[in-house]
Design an enzyme around this catalytic site. Sequence first.
Site, PDB file in Angstrom:
ATOM      1  CB  ILE A 126      -0.971   0.045   1.205  1.00 34.14           C
ATOM      2  CG1 ILE A 126      -0.235   0.114   2.543  1.00 34.14           C
ATOM      3  CG2 ILE A 126      -1.933  -1.118   1.180  1.00 34.14           C
ATOM      4  CD1 ILE A 126      -1.126   0.542   3.698  1.00 34.14           C
ATOM      5  CG  ASP A 127       3.906   1.481   2.784  1.00 32.67           C
ATOM      6  OD1 ASP A 127       2.789   1.819   3.208  1.00 32.67           O
ATOM      7  OD2 ASP A 127       4.719   0.836   3.462  1.00 32.67           O
ATOM      8  NE  ARG A 162     -12.611  18.738  19.365  1.00 32.29           N
ATOM      9  CZ  ARG A 162     -13.616  17.897  19.566  1.00 32.29           C
ATOM     10  NH1 ARG A 162     -14.102  17.173  18.573  1.00 32.29           N
ATOM     11  NH2 ARG A 162     -14.147  17.776  20.758  1.00 32.29           N
ATOM     12  CG  MET A 169      -0.154   2.358   7.746  1.00 35.62           C
ATOM     13  SD  MET A 169      -0.409   0.638   7.326  1.00 35.62           S
ATOM     14  CE  MET A 169      -0.792  -0.044   8.929  1.00 35.62           C
ATOM     15  N   GLY A 170       3.049   4.614   6.147  1.00 34.15           N
ATOM     16  CA  GLY A 170       4.171   5.098   5.339  1.00 34.15           C
ATOM     17  C   GLY A 170       5.352   5.300   6.258  1.00 34.15           C
ATOM     18  CD  GLU A 221       3.450   3.685   9.609  1.00 32.08           C
ATOM     19  OE1 GLU A 221       2.967   3.214  10.638  1.00 32.08           O
ATOM     20  OE2 GLU A 221       3.631   3.019   8.567  1.00 32.08           O
ATOM     21  CG  HIS A 271      -3.521  -2.782  10.764  1.00 40.28           C
ATOM     22  ND1 HIS A 271      -3.137  -2.478  12.044  1.00 40.28           N
ATOM     23  CD2 HIS A 271      -2.432  -3.316  10.164  1.00 40.28           C
ATOM     24  CE1 HIS A 271      -1.875  -2.835  12.228  1.00 40.28           C
ATOM     25  NE2 HIS A 271      -1.425  -3.347  11.104  1.00 40.28           N
ATOM     26  CD  GLN A 273      -3.698   4.212   6.374  1.00 37.52           C
ATOM     27  OE1 GLN A 273      -2.999   4.950   5.722  1.00 37.52           O
ATOM     28  NE2 GLN A 273      -3.378   3.849   7.601  1.00 37.52           N
ATOM     29  NE  ARG A 274      -1.506  -4.124   6.206  1.00 36.07           N
ATOM     30  CZ  ARG A 274      -0.585  -4.332   7.159  1.00 36.07           C
ATOM     31  NH1 ARG A 274       0.428  -3.495   7.277  1.00 36.07           N
ATOM     32  NH2 ARG A 274      -0.658  -5.361   7.939  1.00 36.07           N
TER      33      ARG A 274
HETATM   34  O1  F6P Z   1       4.686  -2.186   4.688  1.00 33.20           O
HETATM   35  C1  F6P Z   1       3.371  -1.779   4.661  1.00 33.20           C
HETATM   36  C2  F6P Z   1       2.926  -1.188   5.940  1.00 33.20           C
HETATM   37  O2  F6P Z   1       1.594  -0.945   5.714  1.00 33.20           O
HETATM   38  C3  F6P Z   1       3.674   0.062   6.445  1.00 33.20           C
HETATM   39  O3  F6P Z   1       3.204   1.272   5.924  1.00 33.20           O
HETATM   40  C4  F6P Z   1       3.478  -0.014   7.922  1.00 33.20           C
HETATM   41  O4  F6P Z   1       4.517   0.635   8.607  1.00 33.20           O
HETATM   42  C5  F6P Z   1       3.514  -1.467   8.190  1.00 33.20           C
HETATM   43  O5  F6P Z   1       3.032  -2.093   7.020  1.00 33.20           O
HETATM   44  C6  F6P Z   1       2.726  -1.901   9.404  1.00 33.20           C
HETATM   45  O6  F6P Z   1       2.830  -3.254   9.498  1.00 33.20           O
HETATM   46  P1  F6P Z   1       2.242  -4.188  10.634  1.00 33.20           P
HETATM   47  O7  F6P Z   1       0.856  -4.467  10.227  1.00 33.20           O
HETATM   48  O8  F6P Z   1       3.060  -5.407  10.591  1.00 33.20           O
HETATM   49  O9  F6P Z   1       2.327  -3.429  11.907  1.00 33.20           O
END
Ligand code: F6P
Length: 341
Positions: A126-127, A162, A169-170, A221, A271, A273-274
């Site tokens: 996703i990055d 506010r 993520m990233g 992040e 998560h 985002q994933r």
């Molecule tokens: O590598 C993809 C990623 O989504 C990163 O952006 C993030 O830092 C990491 O995975 C988080 O991974 P985990 O789910 O293992 O904490």
Amino acid sequence: MRIGVLTGGGDCPGLNAVIRAVVRKGVSLYGHEFVGFRDGWRGPLEGDTMPLDIQAVRGILPRGGTILGSSRTNPIKIDGGVEKIKDNLAETGVDALIAIGGEDTLGVAKQLFDKGVKVVGVPKTIDNDLSATDYTFGFDTAVNIATEAIDRLHTTAESHHRALICEVMGRHAGWIALHAGMAGGANVILIPEKPFDIDRVCAYVESRFTTRYAPIVVVAEGAHPIEGQMALQAGELDSFGHVRLGGIGELLAKEIEKRTGKEARTTVLGHIQRGGTPTAFDRVLATRFGLHAIDAVHDGHFGVMVALQGTDVVRVALAEATKELKTVPVSRYEEAEVFFG
Ligand code: F6P
């Protein structure tokens, strides 16, 4: 041929679409056989397999996650790991591997290829930070999820006057923050590639409060302040040596409140985002990667990764794809900066 398939690293919307395309074309056009390895490199390391035929991939195109499971197991760090993988491939009668993953999974694929394993890589993250490909699947989905969140944060931030911080993520690359921040009209976007000046961030926040709008700060992040400006927390390391991140959003909120006297609150998308279903763009990209990956295996062209260049899917050396991360160039950040404040 009998071909093993695995998905490694953080999961990503579109993984199942790749698996489906590989199996559908591999079986129906080329007559190959498949075996799934469970949980990334843990599968071949421990010989943990699952059946992977056309029946097993029915209905998975729109499903998030991965039917094969994933992990961050690093076989290179395990004593005799490479030999165990080679033995297990021989024992399960697997002639070649398709490894679907990001920098870590494909870094291992490259090292295994150097040691004689026949492997083709498919870029996932996703990055969007893998070199040699214009886009990785999963990125579009993550950006859309983050953009929707930012749109929602705008209206509640305005109602309550506010500052709202949205942490995305990233860890090394700010692509999600950059794209979602641009699409969502962020007040300021903070990315790992450019250490931020907290005084400037607060000035942007204060200037937005002089309008009828409220500030939205989008922070990756892995973003960090110029050295010495704010105290940061240290996190645990995973088996690839990456720090478990998360926390910069909270720190920023505290600092913004302290310096501006305005209420600041943080939403960490994490998560979300994933997970879930991939966008149409990611389904198509993942499907095309799968189709081209099985072609590469069928052609006996190993040590390569399929990649999107322009609108074409091409093959690039795994060595090329994994030698450095694709980070946000200064010029792309400058485009976004026009809208800060
Ligand atoms: O590598 C993809 C990623 O989504 C990163 O952006 C993030 O830092 C990491 O995975 C988080 O991974 P985990 O789910 O293992 O904490």
